[in-house]
Design a protein around this motif. Structure first.
Motif, PDB file in Angstrom:
ATOM      1  N   VAL A  72    -111.345   3.539 -26.584  1.00  0.00           N
ATOM      2  CA  VAL A  72    -111.885   4.154 -25.368  1.00  0.00           C
ATOM      3  C   VAL A  72    -112.533   5.474 -25.746  1.00  0.00           C
ATOM      4  O   VAL A  72    -112.342   5.987 -26.849  1.00  0.00           O
ATOM      5  CB  VAL A  72    -110.793   4.357 -24.279  1.00  0.00           C
ATOM      6  N   SER A  73    -113.278   6.044 -24.823  1.00  0.00           N
ATOM      7  CA  SER A  73    -113.951   7.306 -25.104  1.00  0.00           C
ATOM      8  C   SER A  73    -112.931   8.418 -25.369  1.00  0.00           C
ATOM      9  O   SER A  73    -111.776   8.340 -24.923  1.00  0.00           O
ATOM     10  CB  SER A  73    -114.850   7.711 -23.935  1.00  0.00           C
ATOM     11  N   ARG A  86    -112.787  11.336 -24.090  1.00  0.00           N
ATOM     12  CA  ARG A  86    -112.370  11.962 -22.830  1.00  0.00           C
ATOM     13  C   ARG A  86    -111.273  11.135 -22.151  1.00  0.00           C
ATOM     14  O   ARG A  86    -110.274  11.668 -21.707  1.00  0.00           O
ATOM     15  CB  ARG A  86    -113.580  12.124 -21.910  1.00  0.00           C
ATOM     16  N   LYS A  87    -111.469   9.823 -22.087  1.00  0.00           N
ATOM     17  CA  LYS A  87    -110.452   8.970 -21.479  1.00  0.00           C
ATOM     18  C   LYS A  87    -109.143   9.054 -22.253  1.00  0.00           C
ATOM     19  O   LYS A  87    -108.068   9.117 -21.666  1.00  0.00           O
ATOM     20  CB  LYS A  87    -110.928   7.515 -21.421  1.00  0.00           C
ATOM     21  N   ARG A  88    -109.247   9.044 -23.571  1.00  0.00           N
ATOM     22  CA  ARG A  88    -108.053   9.149 -24.409  1.00  0.00           C
ATOM     23  C   ARG A  88    -107.334  10.469 -24.157  1.00  0.00           C
ATOM     24  O   ARG A  88    -106.103  10.516 -24.033  1.00  0.00           O
ATOM     25  CB  ARG A  88    -108.451   9.009 -25.885  1.00  0.00           C
ATOM     26  N   PHE A 125    -105.529  10.258 -20.805  1.00  0.00           N
ATOM     27  CA  PHE A 125    -104.362   9.390 -20.928  1.00  0.00           C
ATOM     28  C   PHE A 125    -103.218  10.110 -21.631  1.00  0.00           C
ATOM     29  O   PHE A 125    -102.076  10.089 -21.168  1.00  0.00           O
ATOM     30  CB  PHE A 125    -104.754   8.117 -21.700  1.00  0.00           C
ATOM     31  N   ILE A 177    -109.770   7.254 -12.939  1.00  0.00           N
ATOM     32  CA  ILE A 177    -109.898   6.931 -14.368  1.00  0.00           C
ATOM     33  C   ILE A 177    -108.571   6.409 -14.910  1.00  0.00           C
ATOM     34  O   ILE A 177    -108.520   5.379 -15.593  1.00  0.00           O
ATOM     35  CB  ILE A 177    -110.375   8.153 -15.183  1.00  0.00           C
ATOM     36  N   MET A 202    -107.714   2.753 -16.349  1.00  0.00           N
ATOM     37  CA  MET A 202    -107.206   2.613 -17.723  1.00  0.00           C
ATOM     38  C   MET A 202    -105.909   1.812 -17.749  1.00  0.00           C
ATOM     39  O   MET A 202    -105.710   0.975 -18.638  1.00  0.00           O
ATOM     40  CB  MET A 202    -106.998   3.984 -18.373  1.00  0.00           C
TER      41      MET A 202
END
Length: 186
Positions: A132-133, A135-137, A140, A167, A171
């Motif tokens: 994942v990107s 930012r998403k990581r 999370f 988001i 996810m």
């Protein structure tokens, strides 16, 4: 002070290692513990217990990243304290909400077979996060490792709380599918 120097102080059984660890990482450890527990006194106790646990585990352990090693210890101690605190009552803070969010994906396991499956689950979750990107990581990890509130995450990344929630919800749904496709029964 460099982490390698601090770790070497532990290996040399130099009691100043605890002081140097406290100087460098107390705020970091406290933030993790307080996010989980939502209680100053309990968080402080977990942080202090962390120093003892580190002293007793180095040696034989020789952590490569002291911050990660400390974070894992204080996090585990804090979750243990959370479980103890909520055995008879429901506490505040983000922890119950975070655990509820992940309940469909991850459950507590106790048998040796389940331990092997847990390790495979962790590897697979890490694999998902690697795809994942950034930012998403980051979102999370902030939410599910550091137990940050949605509000704090939104403020940190200059997003709305709703956007962060959406988001993370997406996810979790993606992760559920990802795990299911790899043979995990959810």
């Amino acid at each position: 002070m460099d982490d390698k120097v601090i770790v070497q102080m532990y290996l040399d059984r130099d009691e100043n290692a605890i002081l140097k660890t406290k100087e460098k990482y107390e705020a970091y450890c406290y933030a993790i513990s307080n996010n989980i527990l939502g209680n100053y006194e309990d968080a402080q106790e977990c942080v202090n217990d962390t120093y003892l646990r580190v002293w007793n585990s180095i040696p034989p352990q020789k952590p490569v990243r002291l911050s990660t090693y400390l974070g894992k210890i204080v996090r585990n101690l804090s979750f243990d304290r959370y479980k103890k605190n909520t055995a008879t009552k429901r506490g505040g803070g983000q922890t119950k909400l975070i655990l509820d969010e992940l309940e469909d994906i991850i459950s507590e396991r106790n048998t040796p077979v389940d331990e092997v499956e847990r390790k495979e689950l962790i590897r697979t979750i890490n694999e998902y996060l690697a795809n994942v990107s950034q930012r998403k990581r980051q979102l999370f990890v902030c939410r599910y490792w550091y137990a940050d509130s949605i509000r704090n995450i939104a403020d940190r990344y200059n997003m709305t709380e709703n956007y962060v929630s959406v988001i993370l919800n997406r996810m979790r749904a993606e992760l559920r599918i990802y795990l299911s496709e790899r043979g995990f029964e959810l």
